[in-house]
Write a protein that holds these residues in place. Structure first.
Motif, PDB file in Angstrom:
ATOM      1  N   LEU A 150     103.792  93.370   9.022  1.00 38.90           N
ATOM      2  CA  LEU A 150     102.745  92.813   8.164  1.00 38.90           C
ATOM      3  C   LEU A 150     103.181  92.798   6.698  1.00 38.90           C
ATOM      4  O   LEU A 150     103.000  91.806   5.991  1.00 38.90           O
ATOM      5  CB  LEU A 150     101.459  93.626   8.317  1.00 38.90           C
ATOM      6  CG  LEU A 150     100.666  93.434   9.615  1.00 38.90           C
ATOM      7  CD1 LEU A 150      99.519  94.432   9.695  1.00 38.90           C
ATOM      8  CD2 LEU A 150     100.133  92.020   9.713  1.00 38.90           C
ATOM      9  N   VAL A 151     103.729  93.913   6.236  1.00 36.51           N
ATOM     10  CA  VAL A 151     104.159  93.998   4.841  1.00 36.51           C
ATOM     11  C   VAL A 151     105.237  92.961   4.553  1.00 36.51           C
ATOM     12  O   VAL A 151     105.205  92.261   3.522  1.00 36.51           O
ATOM     13  CB  VAL A 151     104.663  95.418   4.510  1.00 36.51           C
ATOM     14  CG1 VAL A 151     105.335  95.442   3.137  1.00 36.51           C
ATOM     15  CG2 VAL A 151     103.509  96.407   4.536  1.00 36.51           C
ATOM     16  N   ALA A 152     106.204  92.831   5.451  1.00 35.60           N
ATOM     17  CA  ALA A 152     107.293  91.869   5.244  1.00 35.60           C
ATOM     18  C   ALA A 152     106.761  90.436   5.206  1.00 35.60           C
ATOM     19  O   ALA A 152     107.211  89.617   4.397  1.00 35.60           O
ATOM     20  CB  ALA A 152     108.334  92.020   6.360  1.00 35.60           C
ATOM     21  N   GLU A 153     105.792  90.133   6.060  1.00 28.63           N
ATOM     22  CA  GLU A 153     105.236  88.783   6.090  1.00 28.63           C
ATOM     23  C   GLU A 153     104.453  88.474   4.817  1.00 28.63           C
ATOM     24  O   GLU A 153     104.574  87.395   4.237  1.00 28.63           O
ATOM     25  CB  GLU A 153     104.323  88.628   7.319  1.00 28.63           C
ATOM     26  CG  GLU A 153     103.752  87.235   7.505  1.00 28.63           C
ATOM     27  CD  GLU A 153     104.796  86.194   7.857  1.00 28.63           C
ATOM     28  OE1 GLU A 153     104.567  85.007   7.576  1.00 28.63           O
ATOM     29  OE2 GLU A 153     105.850  86.582   8.414  1.00 28.63           O
ATOM     30  N   LEU A 154     103.660  89.442   4.365  1.00 28.18           N
ATOM     31  CA  LEU A 154     102.836  89.212   3.172  1.00 28.18           C
ATOM     32  C   LEU A 154     103.662  89.262   1.896  1.00 28.18           C
ATOM     33  O   LEU A 154     103.208  88.781   0.850  1.00 28.18           O
ATOM     34  CB  LEU A 154     101.711  90.245   3.116  1.00 28.18           C
ATOM     35  CG  LEU A 154     100.695  90.185   4.270  1.00 28.18           C
ATOM     36  CD1 LEU A 154      99.650  91.270   4.129  1.00 28.18           C
ATOM     37  CD2 LEU A 154     100.030  88.816   4.335  1.00 28.18           C
ATOM     38  N   ASP A 155     104.846  89.856   1.950  1.00 27.37           N
ATOM     39  CA  ASP A 155     105.716  89.896   0.770  1.00 27.37           C
ATOM     40  C   ASP A 155     106.340  88.541   0.460  1.00 27.37           C
ATOM     41  O   ASP A 155     106.812  88.311  -0.663  1.00 27.37           O
ATOM     42  CB  ASP A 155     106.835  90.927   0.962  1.00 27.37           C
ATOM     43  CG  ASP A 155     106.377  92.333   0.594  1.00 27.37           C
ATOM     44  OD1 ASP A 155     105.249  92.454   0.075  1.00 27.37           O
ATOM     45  OD2 ASP A 155     107.127  93.291   0.822  1.00 27.37           O
ATOM     46  N   GLN A 156     106.356  87.656   1.456  1.00 20.80           N
ATOM     47  CA  GLN A 156     106.924  86.335   1.209  1.00 20.80           C
ATOM     48  C   GLN A 156     106.035  85.572   0.228  1.00 20.80           C
ATOM     49  O   GLN A 156     104.813  85.606   0.331  1.00 20.80           O
ATOM     50  CB  GLN A 156     107.046  85.552   2.517  1.00 20.80           C
ATOM     51  CG  GLN A 156     107.954  86.214   3.547  1.00 20.80           C
ATOM     52  CD  GLN A 156     109.376  86.359   3.042  1.00 20.80           C
ATOM     53  OE1 GLN A 156     109.925  85.428   2.447  1.00 20.80           O
ATOM     54  NE2 GLN A 156     109.963  87.527   3.274  1.00 20.80           N
ATOM     55  N   PRO A 157     106.611  84.878  -0.753  1.00 27.28           N
ATOM     56  CA  PRO A 157     105.800  84.178  -1.761  1.00 27.28           C
ATOM     57  C   PRO A 157     104.887  83.132  -1.126  1.00 27.28           C
ATOM     58  O   PRO A 157     105.212  82.517  -0.114  1.00 27.28           O
ATOM     59  CB  PRO A 157     106.845  83.527  -2.674  1.00 27.28           C
ATOM     60  CG  PRO A 157     108.107  84.299  -2.436  1.00 27.28           C
ATOM     61  CD  PRO A 157     108.062  84.740  -1.007  1.00 27.28           C
ATOM     62  N   PHE A 158     103.734  82.942  -1.747  1.00 32.57           N
ATOM     63  CA  PHE A 158     102.777  81.914  -1.336  1.00 32.57           C
ATOM     64  C   PHE A 158     102.843  80.765  -2.336  1.00 32.57           C
ATOM     65  O   PHE A 158     102.890  80.994  -3.544  1.00 32.57           O
ATOM     66  CB  PHE A 158     101.351  82.461  -1.315  1.00 32.57           C
ATOM     67  CG  PHE A 158     101.091  83.464  -0.225  1.00 32.57           C
ATOM     68  CD1 PHE A 158     100.495  83.074   0.955  1.00 32.57           C
ATOM     69  CD2 PHE A 158     101.434  84.797  -0.388  1.00 32.57           C
ATOM     70  CE1 PHE A 158     100.240  83.992   1.957  1.00 32.57           C
ATOM     71  CE2 PHE A 158     101.186  85.732   0.605  1.00 32.57           C
ATOM     72  CZ  PHE A 158     100.587  85.328   1.790  1.00 32.57           C
ATOM     73  N   GLU A 159     102.834  79.545  -1.826  1.00 33.22           N
ATOM     74  CA  GLU A 159     102.797  78.387  -2.715  1.00 33.22           C
ATOM     75  C   GLU A 159     101.370  77.855  -2.743  1.00 33.22           C
ATOM     76  O   GLU A 159     100.864  77.317  -1.768  1.00 33.22           O
ATOM     77  CB  GLU A 159     103.759  77.299  -2.245  1.00 33.22           C
ATOM     78  CG  GLU A 159     103.832  76.123  -3.213  1.00 33.22           C
ATOM     79  CD  GLU A 159     104.883  75.092  -2.818  1.00 33.22           C
ATOM     80  OE1 GLU A 159     104.791  73.955  -3.302  1.00 33.22           O
ATOM     81  OE2 GLU A 159     105.780  75.438  -2.017  1.00 33.22           O
TER      82      GLU A 159
END
Length: 692
Positions: free
Chosen positions: A362-371
């Motif tokens: 979960l942390v790794a997925e949410l760490d990805q930038p959001f556009e």
């Protein structure tokens, strides 16, 4: 129709009793020609057949071939899902009528009893559309918007046009068939028996159910079923069907909306709690597994809303929901509980290792930038985890404990996950008690301002005061507000408290002006992050200044370095709005997080207030050089510098030598109540420390 008669159990003997009369009535009501045959002789003709032949007696006990010339089987017979397999042989023949009139007919010849050589012949004029006998009742049934079916035994006698429109079967296709074939196979026997029992016990039955149409599609219907009475006896059943598909769609949407978040489409708190309860119930049968709740909150989400706008914030929440849905397993459930709070129910957990693996994913997925709206946003989340067990007897308790673990993760700096333990429960209980206590104090306005003097270090002259919020405890003592400040910020109560504080500060300045005309004292007020960024702060300030007619230049507002450093561009806008009101602005706790020095030039500040740890650097050597450099930078930028937390004579002397203009601290004077502060202002007493 032929199939109906073939299996309707008609007694060809037709003795004169109530049952036979009832059967005669039914056959006479049919709009087709019906002949009953035994051993090649006609033994009965219904009213329609007698009318078509034109005479009453000549057909009795006559050979079939004398009445129906050239009767021979046809070559094809249609099938439907209602009529099933072939139930009779189609034929074409000529009906011999009175006066030598010949009428071409077509129909079905069906064997009833091979041993007795009994059969039924159903026919109508060839090429003529089957039309019911004209009559008021037929007109009424044809005009009804509800689908109507009349059955005898288990076979269809009549269907109206609305039945054809609803289910797709023509009257010819359904005639003689079994309405039970419209039922869903899984519920066929149970539902049919239930409806018949209701009719037999209560005289009628009503239900909302589903039926299959000709294409095998489900149709939502409201069904009513009542007995068909002929001559006072039950001859079958009348069923009506009303299409409730649109209503069911609306109800399904309302049900979905009631259990799902409108913005993200994820399950809401109610549905999440229900699924968690089901998961906990399953654990009672599966002791080798457990489940857990992941409670997550977006770090500093309000800043995103305030900076990019609420529309962008909503898009970020939707994007986060999509990320959660993509990363969890099919058996898990992601939900939005409200605001920027999300939860994930993780099932089939065998060990703590499974928890760590899911948390890291979960942390790794949410760490990805959001556009979002063309901008790249780096979002961080704090996650709390609570695993089901004896310590969590209910779904609500499990969610609450995961929330407590999330709050602890946020207190530790955010962007991390923490697993719940009982120490967190104690901590959460303390926070809840503080929140309750704080709300009670706000409702009673049980706060007061105390004042800590600020001195000019070169002369020892009183320059003004810093207002400090105090509250009265249950024991009657006065306590600092510092411990309650985080709770006030989290709950939003700091907004109303801050509004009252500004009003009280302006009132205090008026009181000093009345008691000490021309005193020129400065009064500083601390603003929390939430207070500083509230949209109507400037409007409130202008109203208060106009109502009290206080000189705005005598008010100074302190904002922490962390708040200003969080988003300097946004801070610049808010600072400028405050400065435009005529008040002074100060950066509090300067040096606490090593804010870029260019902020001192860009931001419209009047004063920089050193962090307490920098005041402690007056011991000499390299530390003194750092402090001296900071003071020179502030002077070069045209800013005053105030040293707080002066605790020793050595610190005072060092700051005086370095040229620091202002100072405060317990070594100079402790915070005091309004009466003491006014006495000090009236006499302009120097602190004893300056006389040493």
């Amino acid at each position: 129709m032929a199939a109906l008669l073939a299996w309707s159990g008609i007694d060809l003997n037709l003795p004169e009793n109530s049952d036979s009369q009832q059967q005669r009535d039914i056959l006479d009501a049919l709009p087709v020609l019906v002949f009953l045959e035994r051993a090649g002789l006609i033994v009965f003709a219904n009213a329609e057949a007698r009318h078509e032949i034109g005479h009453e007696g000549e057909w009795v006990q006559r050979p079939v071939e004398d009445v129906l010339w050239g009767l021979f089987p046809g070559t094809a017979e249609p099938r439907t899902s209602l009529t099933g397999s072939k139930r009779g042989s189609p034929f074409h023949a000529t009906l011999a009528c009175t006066g030598g009139r010949m009428t071409p007919v077509e129909g079905t010849y069906s064997i009833l009893n091979p041993e007795m050589r009994e059969a039924v012949i159903v026919a109508q004029a060839a090429g003529r559309e089957r039309t019911p006998k004209p009559g008021l009742m037929e007109d009424v049934l044809s005009s009804l918007p509800e689908a109507v079916a009349i059955v005898h035994g288990s076979h269809v006698l009549y269907t109206n046009p609305a039945f054809t429109a609803m289910f797709g079967y023509s009257a010819e296709e359904v005639s003689g068939g079994d309405l039970r074939d419209l039922l869903v196979p899984e519920t066929r026997l149970h539902e049919h028996a239930m409806l018949q029992k209701l009719v037999d016990d209560q005289g009628r039955a009503a239900a909302e159910t589903v039926r299959l149409n000709r294409d095998g599609e489900l149709v939502d219907v409201a069904l009513k079923m009542a007995p068909l009475k002929v001559s006072g006896d039950k001859a079958g059943y009348v069923l009506t069907f009303r299409d409730i598909g649109e209503r069911k769609e609306v109800e399904a949407k309302l049900q979905h909306d009631a259990m799902h978040d409108v913005l993200t489409g994820l399950p809401n708190r109610a549905l999440f709690t229900d699924r968690l309860k089901l998961a906990l119930n399953r654990l009672e049968r599966r002791r080798d597994q457990t489940c857990a709740v992941f409670f997550m909150d977006v770090d500093r989400f309000k800043m995103i809303n305030d900076t990019l706008g609420h529309a962008a914030g909503d898009l970020l929440l939707v994007a986060m929901a999509n990320r959660l849905t993509a990363v969890i397993r099919p058996q898990d459930t992601a939900a939005r509980l409200g605001g920027d709070e999300f939860a994930v129910l993780v099932e089939n957990i065998h060990s703590a290792t499974d928890l760590d693996a899911m948390a890291q994913r979960l942390v790794a997925e949410l760490d990805q930038p959001f556009e979002i709206t063309g901008r790249c946003i780096q979002m961080r989340a704090s996650i709390g985890i609570a695993m089901a067990g004896d310590d969590h007897p209910s779904a609500e308790q499990l969610i609450q404990d995961a929330d407590a673990a999330m709050y602890r993760a946020k207190q530790e700096g955010g962007h991390r996950y923490m697993v719940f333990d009982r120490h967190m429960e104690v901590h959460a209980s303390i926070l809840q008690e503080k929140e309750r206590e704080l709300r009670d104090m706000v409702s009673r306005h049980d706060f007061s301002l105390w004042y800590q003097p600020i001195y000019r270090l070169a002369t020892g002259r009183l320059e003004g005061f810093e207002s400090l919020l105090r509250w009265r405890t249950a024991g009657g003592s006065v306590a600092s507000f510092r411990e309650l400040l985080p709770v006030a910020e989290d709950t939003g109560l700091s907004i109303s408290i801050g509004r009252d504080t500004i009003q009280a500060a302006c009132t205090q300045l008026l009181n000093w002006d009345e008691a000490i005309p021309g005193n020129g004292l400065i009064l500083s007020v601390n603003l929390t992050r939430r207070q500083f960024y509230q949209e109507d702060l400037v409007a409130q300030l202008r109203r208060t200044l106009a109502a009290t007619r206080v000189d705005p230049a005598r008010l100074m507002f302190e904002v922490s370095e962390d708040t200003l450093n969080e988003n300097p561009d946004r801070a610049l806008v808010h600072l400028q709005r405050m400065v435009d009101c005529g008040v002074r602005m100060a950066m509090d706790n300067f040096g606490a997080s090593l804010a870029p020095l260019n902020h001192l030039v860009r931001l419209p500040l009047d004063l920089v207030k050193l962090d307490a740890k920098l005041t402690a650097l007056t011991g000499g050597g390299r530390q003194m050089a750092i402090l001296e450099s900071l003071i020179h930078v502030c002077k070069a930028a045209g800013l005053q510098m105030l040293a707080q937390c002066i605790e020793t004579q050595q610190q005072l002397r060092a700051l005086q030598e370095l040229g620091c203009e202002l100072g405060q601290g317990y070594f100079l004077a402790a915070p005091m109540d309004p009466v003491q502060a006014q006495y000090l202002a009236t006499h302009n007493n120097r602190a004893a420390a300056f006389d040493d």
